[in-house]
Design an enzyme around this catalytic site. Structure first.
Site, PDB file in Angstrom:
ATOM      1  N   GLY A  31       0.816  -1.215   0.000  1.00  0.00           N
ATOM      2  CA  GLY A  31       0.000   0.000   0.000  1.00  0.00           C
ATOM      3  C   GLY A  31       0.845   1.259   0.000  1.00  0.00           C
ATOM      4  O   GLY A  31       2.021   1.222  -0.346  1.00  0.00           O
ATOM      5  N   HIS A  37       4.262   1.673  -8.206  1.00  0.00           N
ATOM      6  CA  HIS A  37       3.324   0.541  -8.139  1.00  0.00           C
ATOM      7  C   HIS A  37       2.438   0.521  -9.396  1.00  0.00           C
ATOM      8  O   HIS A  37       2.187  -0.541  -9.969  1.00  0.00           O
ATOM      9  CB  HIS A  37       2.408   0.669  -6.916  1.00  0.00           C
ATOM     10  CG  HIS A  37       3.111   0.578  -5.596  1.00  0.00           C
ATOM     11  ND1 HIS A  37       3.171   1.631  -4.713  1.00  0.00           N
ATOM     12  CD2 HIS A  37       3.764  -0.448  -4.993  1.00  0.00           C
ATOM     13  CE1 HIS A  37       3.825   1.259  -3.623  1.00  0.00           C
ATOM     14  NE2 HIS A  37       4.209   0.004  -3.769  1.00  0.00           N
ATOM     15  N   ARG A 188       8.065   5.029   1.452  1.00  0.00           N
ATOM     16  CA  ARG A 188       8.722   5.683   2.585  1.00  0.00           C
ATOM     17  C   ARG A 188       9.078   7.145   2.301  1.00  0.00           C
ATOM     18  O   ARG A 188       9.350   7.904   3.233  1.00  0.00           O
ATOM     19  CB  ARG A 188       9.994   4.917   2.981  1.00  0.00           C
ATOM     20  CG  ARG A 188       9.697   3.568   3.603  1.00  0.00           C
ATOM     21  CD  ARG A 188      10.965   2.936   4.141  1.00  0.00           C
ATOM     22  NE  ARG A 188      10.677   1.859   5.053  1.00  0.00           N
ATOM     23  CZ  ARG A 188      10.533   0.589   4.696  1.00  0.00           C
ATOM     24  NH1 ARG A 188      10.654   0.248   3.426  1.00  0.00           N
ATOM     25  NH2 ARG A 188      10.266  -0.342   5.596  1.00  0.00           N
TER      26      ARG A 188
HETATM   27  P1  AMP Z   1       6.043  -2.317  -1.680  1.00  0.00           P
HETATM   28  O1  AMP Z   1       4.638  -1.820  -1.587  1.00  0.00           O
HETATM   29  O2  AMP Z   1       7.065  -1.273  -1.371  1.00  0.00           O
HETATM   30  O3  AMP Z   1       6.245  -3.624  -0.968  1.00  0.00           O
HETATM   31  O4  AMP Z   1       6.271  -2.626  -3.219  1.00  0.00           O
HETATM   32  C1  AMP Z   1       5.427  -3.481  -3.935  1.00  0.00           C
HETATM   33  C2  AMP Z   1       6.065  -3.790  -5.258  1.00  0.00           C
HETATM   34  O5  AMP Z   1       6.260  -2.587  -5.983  1.00  0.00           O
HETATM   35  C3  AMP Z   1       7.443  -4.446  -5.112  1.00  0.00           C
HETATM   36  O6  AMP Z   1       7.590  -5.444  -6.125  1.00  0.00           O
HETATM   37  C4  AMP Z   1       8.376  -3.298  -5.340  1.00  0.00           C
HETATM   38  O7  AMP Z   1       9.649  -3.679  -5.841  1.00  0.00           O
HETATM   39  C5  AMP Z   1       7.616  -2.499  -6.369  1.00  0.00           C
HETATM   40  N1  AMP Z   1       8.061  -1.116  -6.360  1.00  0.00           N
HETATM   41  C6  AMP Z   1       8.096  -0.270  -5.298  1.00  0.00           C
HETATM   42  N2  AMP Z   1       8.620   0.914  -5.671  1.00  0.00           N
HETATM   43  C7  AMP Z   1       8.934   0.810  -6.979  1.00  0.00           C
HETATM   44  C8  AMP Z   1       9.522   1.690  -7.932  1.00  0.00           C
HETATM   45  N3  AMP Z   1       9.908   2.912  -7.618  1.00  0.00           N
HETATM   46  N4  AMP Z   1       9.680   1.245  -9.198  1.00  0.00           N
HETATM   47  C9  AMP Z   1       9.305  -0.016  -9.536  1.00  0.00           C
HETATM   48  N5  AMP Z   1       8.752  -0.897  -8.692  1.00  0.00           N
HETATM   49  C10 AMP Z   1       8.565  -0.492  -7.424  1.00  0.00           C
END
Ligand code: AMP
Length: 282
Positions: A31, A37, A188
């Site tokens: 989220g 995302h 973050r």
């Molecule tokens: P998270 O919500 O941070 O656990 O991320 C969920 C998914 O989105 C994970 O596969 C992350 O690697 C991907 N993700 C998060 N930030 C980015 C970004 N800036 N570029 C590409 N993918 C991302």
């Protein structure tokens, strides 16, 4: 978009689509969604009939309670963003729905990938990641699941898990989506103060310079150069910078011509931990 909080109802809903031989693309998230995302969702939409996104802040992958408690939660905005890209299904379960009363990780052996970098600095992190990704894949049974290269080690570990446990899903890696000033998008980032946010693009700028230096200098001198850059920085504290083999994720000492390398970095801005990485030319 249809929203589910219970796995039973989600499974029943998805079984209709599976019976019609429709393909499912799955994007797991925690989220606090951003355009990074959404880039995964858009990629998945090109290759699948139905898109399922999960939002679940997984307690077992946090090594620090404080970090878990302070993880941003923006569900109303997340719903809007998901609607804006025509996501089909959101799975947003509670911790009890996933873990019942036993909030612990399964223990995994990822052939050593789990001990490098993030694994070294965040104890138990990849057992938590493995547990939640495996659980969600078993519930949703997608044809393809999409992960960002922003968390490159996680992507490699998920690929390893799928091979080792013979999970019937294809794992797709997606490029890092950045702000205009180069900062890798992250949930973050909203926690950064104005001064920290202004300073943060320094991370990617340094990675790009390291990329150039890697063409002409040896591994040790590139690492030393990056470490010195951060020693002088008033707001950003380097946790690690390393150059590693993409496959084994092991830090290298010397280059070999047939290998693929990547530089990985983790930096603290105050208590906020930011990670990034860049593919190097070998
Ligand atoms: P998270 O919500 O941070 O656990 O991320 C969920 C998914 O989105 C994970 O596969 C992350 O690697 C991907 N993700 C998060 N930030 C980015 C970004 N800036 N570029 C590409 N993918 C991302």
């Amino acid at each position: 978009m249809v929203v589910f909080t219970e796995k039973k109802a989600l499974i029943a809903y998805l079984s209709n689509f599976k019976a019609q031989k429709k393909t499912i693309g799955f994007i797991p998230t925690m989220g606090a969604l951003h355009r990074g995302h959404l880039s995964l969702i858009k990629k998945a939409q090109k290759k699948n009939d139905l898109i399922v996104v999960s939002i679940f802040v997984n307690p077992t992958q946090f090594d620090k309670k404080e970090d878990l408690l302070k993880y941003p939660k923006t569900i109303q905005n997340d719903l809007k963003l998901l609607e804006s890209v025509s996501c089909d299904v959101l799975f947003n379960p509670s911790v009890e729905e996933i873990y019942s009363n036993n909030i612990v990780s399964e223990k995994f052996d990822f052939d050593g990938l789990e001990h490098e970098m993030e694994g070294e600095f965040r104890t138990g992190h990849f057992d938590g990641v493995g547990t939640i990704v495996k659980t969600l894949i078993e519930i949703i049974e997608p044809n393809k699941a999409y992960f960002g290269q922003k968390d490159f080690q996680q992507l490699q570990i998920v690929k390893k898990m799928v091979r080792k446990y013979r999970l019937n899903v294809k794992i797709k890696g997606c490029p890092i989506f950045r702000e205009e000033d180069g900062l890798a998008m992250s949930s973050r980032n909203v926690r950064l103060t104005k001064a920290q946010r202004t300073a943060a693009p320094f991370i990617y700028k340094t990675l790009k310079k390291a990329y150039k230096k890697f063409n002409t200098e040896n591994v040790h001198s590139v690492i030393e150069w990056v470490e010195n850059k951060f020693k002088k920085h008033p707001l950003l504290n380097l946790e690690y910078f390393t150059i590693a083999d993409e496959k084994t994720l092991k830090t290298i000492k010397t280059k070999e011509s047939d290998k693929k390398y990547r530089a990985f970095i983790a930096v603290f801005a105050g208590e906020i931990r930011l990670i990034d990485n860049i593919r190097l030319k070998s």
